[in-house]
Design a protein around this motif. Structure first.
Motif, PDB file in Angstrom:
ATOM      1  N   SER A 171     -22.033  34.614  39.239  1.00  0.00           N
ATOM      2  CA  SER A 171     -21.241  34.460  38.020  1.00  0.00           C
ATOM      3  C   SER A 171     -20.005  35.362  38.039  1.00  0.00           C
ATOM      4  O   SER A 171     -18.973  35.008  37.460  1.00  0.00           O
ATOM      5  CB  SER A 171     -22.081  34.687  36.769  1.00  0.00           C
ATOM      6  OG  SER A 171     -22.705  35.932  36.789  1.00  0.00           O
ATOM      7  N   SER A 172     -20.079  36.496  38.725  1.00  0.00           N
ATOM      8  CA  SER A 172     -18.895  37.353  38.885  1.00  0.00           C
ATOM      9  C   SER A 172     -17.846  36.643  39.736  1.00  0.00           C
ATOM     10  O   SER A 172     -16.648  36.687  39.425  1.00  0.00           O
ATOM     11  CB  SER A 172     -19.282  38.689  39.528  1.00  0.00           C
ATOM     12  OG  SER A 172     -20.126  39.428  38.704  1.00  0.00           O
ATOM     13  N   ILE A 173     -18.303  35.971  40.787  1.00  0.00           N
ATOM     14  CA  ILE A 173     -17.381  35.205  41.634  1.00  0.00           C
ATOM     15  C   ILE A 173     -16.762  34.063  40.838  1.00  0.00           C
ATOM     16  O   ILE A 173     -15.554  33.817  40.923  1.00  0.00           O
ATOM     17  CB  ILE A 173     -18.096  34.691  42.905  1.00  0.00           C
ATOM     18  CG1 ILE A 173     -18.457  35.865  43.810  1.00  0.00           C
ATOM     19  CG2 ILE A 173     -17.222  33.680  43.644  1.00  0.00           C
ATOM     20  CD1 ILE A 173     -19.358  35.499  44.983  1.00  0.00           C
ATOM     21  N   GLN A 174     -17.564  33.362  40.040  1.00  0.00           N
ATOM     22  CA  GLN A 174     -17.050  32.256  39.231  1.00  0.00           C
ATOM     23  C   GLN A 174     -15.976  32.739  38.254  1.00  0.00           C
ATOM     24  O   GLN A 174     -14.954  32.071  38.070  1.00  0.00           O
ATOM     25  CB  GLN A 174     -18.187  31.574  38.471  1.00  0.00           C
ATOM     26  CG  GLN A 174     -19.092  30.757  39.359  1.00  0.00           C
ATOM     27  CD  GLN A 174     -20.302  30.217  38.612  1.00  0.00           C
ATOM     28  OE1 GLN A 174     -20.593  30.621  37.488  1.00  0.00           O
ATOM     29  NE2 GLN A 174     -21.016  29.293  39.252  1.00  0.00           N
ATOM     30  N   ALA A 175     -16.197  33.880  37.630  1.00  0.00           N
ATOM     31  CA  ALA A 175     -15.205  34.421  36.701  1.00  0.00           C
ATOM     32  C   ALA A 175     -13.912  34.787  37.432  1.00  0.00           C
ATOM     33  O   ALA A 175     -12.809  34.549  36.929  1.00  0.00           O
ATOM     34  CB  ALA A 175     -15.770  35.636  35.969  1.00  0.00           C
ATOM     35  N   THR A 176     -14.053  35.338  38.640  1.00  0.00           N
ATOM     36  CA  THR A 176     -12.874  35.674  39.453  1.00  0.00           C
ATOM     37  C   THR A 176     -12.110  34.415  39.821  1.00  0.00           C
ATOM     38  O   THR A 176     -10.871  34.375  39.734  1.00  0.00           O
ATOM     39  CB  THR A 176     -13.305  36.430  40.726  1.00  0.00           C
ATOM     40  OG1 THR A 176     -13.957  37.639  40.345  1.00  0.00           O
ATOM     41  CG2 THR A 176     -12.113  36.753  41.613  1.00  0.00           C
ATOM     42  N   LYS A 217      -7.571  35.397  50.497  1.00  0.00           N
ATOM     43  CA  LYS A 217      -7.771  35.371  51.942  1.00  0.00           C
ATOM     44  C   LYS A 217      -9.160  35.840  52.343  1.00  0.00           C
ATOM     45  O   LYS A 217      -9.717  35.384  53.325  1.00  0.00           O
ATOM     46  CB  LYS A 217      -6.715  36.243  52.647  1.00  0.00           C
ATOM     47  CG  LYS A 217      -5.306  35.756  52.456  1.00  0.00           C
ATOM     48  CD  LYS A 217      -5.116  34.403  53.088  1.00  0.00           C
ATOM     49  CE  LYS A 217      -3.656  34.005  53.120  1.00  0.00           C
ATOM     50  NZ  LYS A 217      -3.450  32.765  53.862  1.00  0.00           N
ATOM     51  N   LYS A 218      -9.712  36.796  51.577  1.00  0.00           N
ATOM     52  CA  LYS A 218     -11.045  37.336  51.868  1.00  0.00           C
ATOM     53  C   LYS A 218     -11.639  37.814  50.558  1.00  0.00           C
ATOM     54  O   LYS A 218     -10.971  38.500  49.792  1.00  0.00           O
ATOM     55  CB  LYS A 218     -10.933  38.492  52.868  1.00  0.00           C
ATOM     56  CG  LYS A 218     -12.223  39.209  53.185  1.00  0.00           C
ATOM     57  CD  LYS A 218     -13.134  38.367  54.040  1.00  0.00           C
ATOM     58  CE  LYS A 218     -14.372  39.170  54.446  1.00  0.00           C
ATOM     59  NZ  LYS A 218     -15.276  38.396  55.253  1.00  0.00           N
ATOM     60  N   LEU A 219     -12.889  37.423  50.290  1.00  0.00           N
ATOM     61  CA  LEU A 219     -13.556  37.808  49.060  1.00  0.00           C
ATOM     62  C   LEU A 219     -14.939  38.343  49.389  1.00  0.00           C
ATOM     63  O   LEU A 219     -15.655  37.753  50.202  1.00  0.00           O
ATOM     64  CB  LEU A 219     -13.664  36.595  48.131  1.00  0.00           C
ATOM     65  CG  LEU A 219     -14.308  36.831  46.775  1.00  0.00           C
ATOM     66  CD1 LEU A 219     -13.587  36.004  45.721  1.00  0.00           C
ATOM     67  CD2 LEU A 219     -15.776  36.500  46.778  1.00  0.00           C
ATOM     68  N   VAL A 220     -15.294  39.470  48.776  1.00  0.00           N
ATOM     69  CA  VAL A 220     -16.641  40.024  48.894  1.00  0.00           C
ATOM     70  C   VAL A 220     -17.114  40.382  47.496  1.00  0.00           C
ATOM     71  O   VAL A 220     -16.324  40.758  46.636  1.00  0.00           O
ATOM     72  CB  VAL A 220     -16.706  41.262  49.833  1.00  0.00           C
ATOM     73  CG1 VAL A 220     -16.380  40.881  51.269  1.00  0.00           C
ATOM     74  CG2 VAL A 220     -15.779  42.354  49.372  1.00  0.00           C
ATOM     75  N   ALA A 250      -8.837  40.167  48.947  1.00  0.00           N
ATOM     76  CA  ALA A 250      -7.493  40.345  49.492  1.00  0.00           C
ATOM     77  C   ALA A 250      -6.768  39.020  49.279  1.00  0.00           C
ATOM     78  O   ALA A 250      -7.365  37.949  49.414  1.00  0.00           O
ATOM     79  CB  ALA A 250      -7.564  40.698  50.976  1.00  0.00           C
ATOM     80  N   TYR A 251      -5.492  39.098  48.934  1.00  0.00           N
ATOM     81  CA  TYR A 251      -4.760  37.871  48.635  1.00  0.00           C
ATOM     82  C   TYR A 251      -3.345  37.925  49.181  1.00  0.00           C
ATOM     83  O   TYR A 251      -2.825  38.985  49.542  1.00  0.00           O
ATOM     84  CB  TYR A 251      -4.719  37.620  47.123  1.00  0.00           C
ATOM     85  CG  TYR A 251      -4.006  38.698  46.337  1.00  0.00           C
ATOM     86  CD1 TYR A 251      -2.632  38.664  46.133  1.00  0.00           C
ATOM     87  CD2 TYR A 251      -4.718  39.763  45.795  1.00  0.00           C
ATOM     88  CE1 TYR A 251      -1.984  39.652  45.420  1.00  0.00           C
ATOM     89  CE2 TYR A 251      -4.077  40.757  45.065  1.00  0.00           C
ATOM     90  CZ  TYR A 251      -2.715  40.692  44.884  1.00  0.00           C
ATOM     91  OH  TYR A 251      -2.070  41.686  44.177  1.00  0.00           O
ATOM     92  N   GLY A 292     -12.552  43.719  40.753  1.00  0.00           N
ATOM     93  CA  GLY A 292     -12.842  43.531  39.338  1.00  0.00           C
ATOM     94  C   GLY A 292     -14.321  43.751  39.078  1.00  0.00           C
ATOM     95  O   GLY A 292     -15.166  43.436  39.916  1.00  0.00           O
ATOM     96  N   ARG A 293     -14.621  44.301  37.910  1.00  0.00           N
ATOM     97  CA  ARG A 293     -16.018  44.442  37.483  1.00  0.00           C
ATOM     98  C   ARG A 293     -16.203  43.572  36.249  1.00  0.00           C
ATOM     99  O   ARG A 293     -15.341  43.556  35.357  1.00  0.00           O
ATOM    100  CB  ARG A 293     -16.354  45.900  37.155  1.00  0.00           C
ATOM    101  CG  ARG A 293     -17.846  46.108  36.863  1.00  0.00           C
ATOM    102  CD  ARG A 293     -18.186  47.573  36.701  1.00  0.00           C
ATOM    103  NE  ARG A 293     -17.640  48.153  35.490  1.00  0.00           N
ATOM    104  CZ  ARG A 293     -18.195  48.050  34.271  1.00  0.00           C
ATOM    105  NH1 ARG A 293     -19.314  47.381  34.100  1.00  0.00           N
ATOM    106  NH2 ARG A 293     -17.617  48.638  33.234  1.00  0.00           N
TER     107      ARG A 293
END
Length: 137
Positions: free
Chosen positions: A5-10, A68-71, A80-81, A109-110
């Motif tokens: 859900s954190s990824i979805q919000a991002t 470009k990269k998401l963790v 990173a974008y 982001g938190r």
């Protein structure tokens, strides 16, 4: 909040940025969201992001952010974008040049209950100024 859900919000925040839908920031940004690296004069919460991105989109109307990269880990998402756009409006006091830009940045982001509550980040503003010819480099 789960990692997913954190990824979805991002991802939703990114869609709003790329689509210029800044009025919808309250969907994914908490009213008291604390930006640890705000732009000069940027206020807290969704209105601060709306003002910032409105100014950026005015300067670069075709602005796009590409991840470009998401963790992600628990309630935090880092990515990173690459930011691209064409300088067609005033940017930090620099008149439009018509020049294309391409710069990198990073953000963390938190999230709590589907909304960003804290943000840390850095964009290559110096790179933007160099690419539009505002400074030598």
């Amino acid at each position: 909040m789960s990692r997913e859900s954190s990824i979805q919000a991002t991802e939703k925040f990114g869609e709003l940025v790329n689509g210029g839908q800044f009025d919808a920031f309250p969907e994914v940004v908490a009213p008291d969201c604390h930006d640890h690296d705000p732009a000069p004069g940027q206020h807290m919460g969704p209105e601060g992001y709306k003002a910032f991105f409105t100014e950026l989109r005015t300067a670069f109307p075709d602005m796009q952010v590409e991840v470009k990269k998401l963790v992600a880990d628990g309630d935090s998402v880092a990515f990173a974008y690459t930011l691209t756009g064409t300088h067609q409006g005033d940017f930090n006091g620099h008149k439009p040049t018509g020049k294309a830009i391409k710069v990198r940045g990073m953000q963390i982001g938190r999230f709590v209950d589907g909304k960003m509550v804290e943000r840390w980040g850095s964009s290559d503003e110096l790179g933007i100024l160099k690419q539009i010819g505002a400074i030598e480099g």
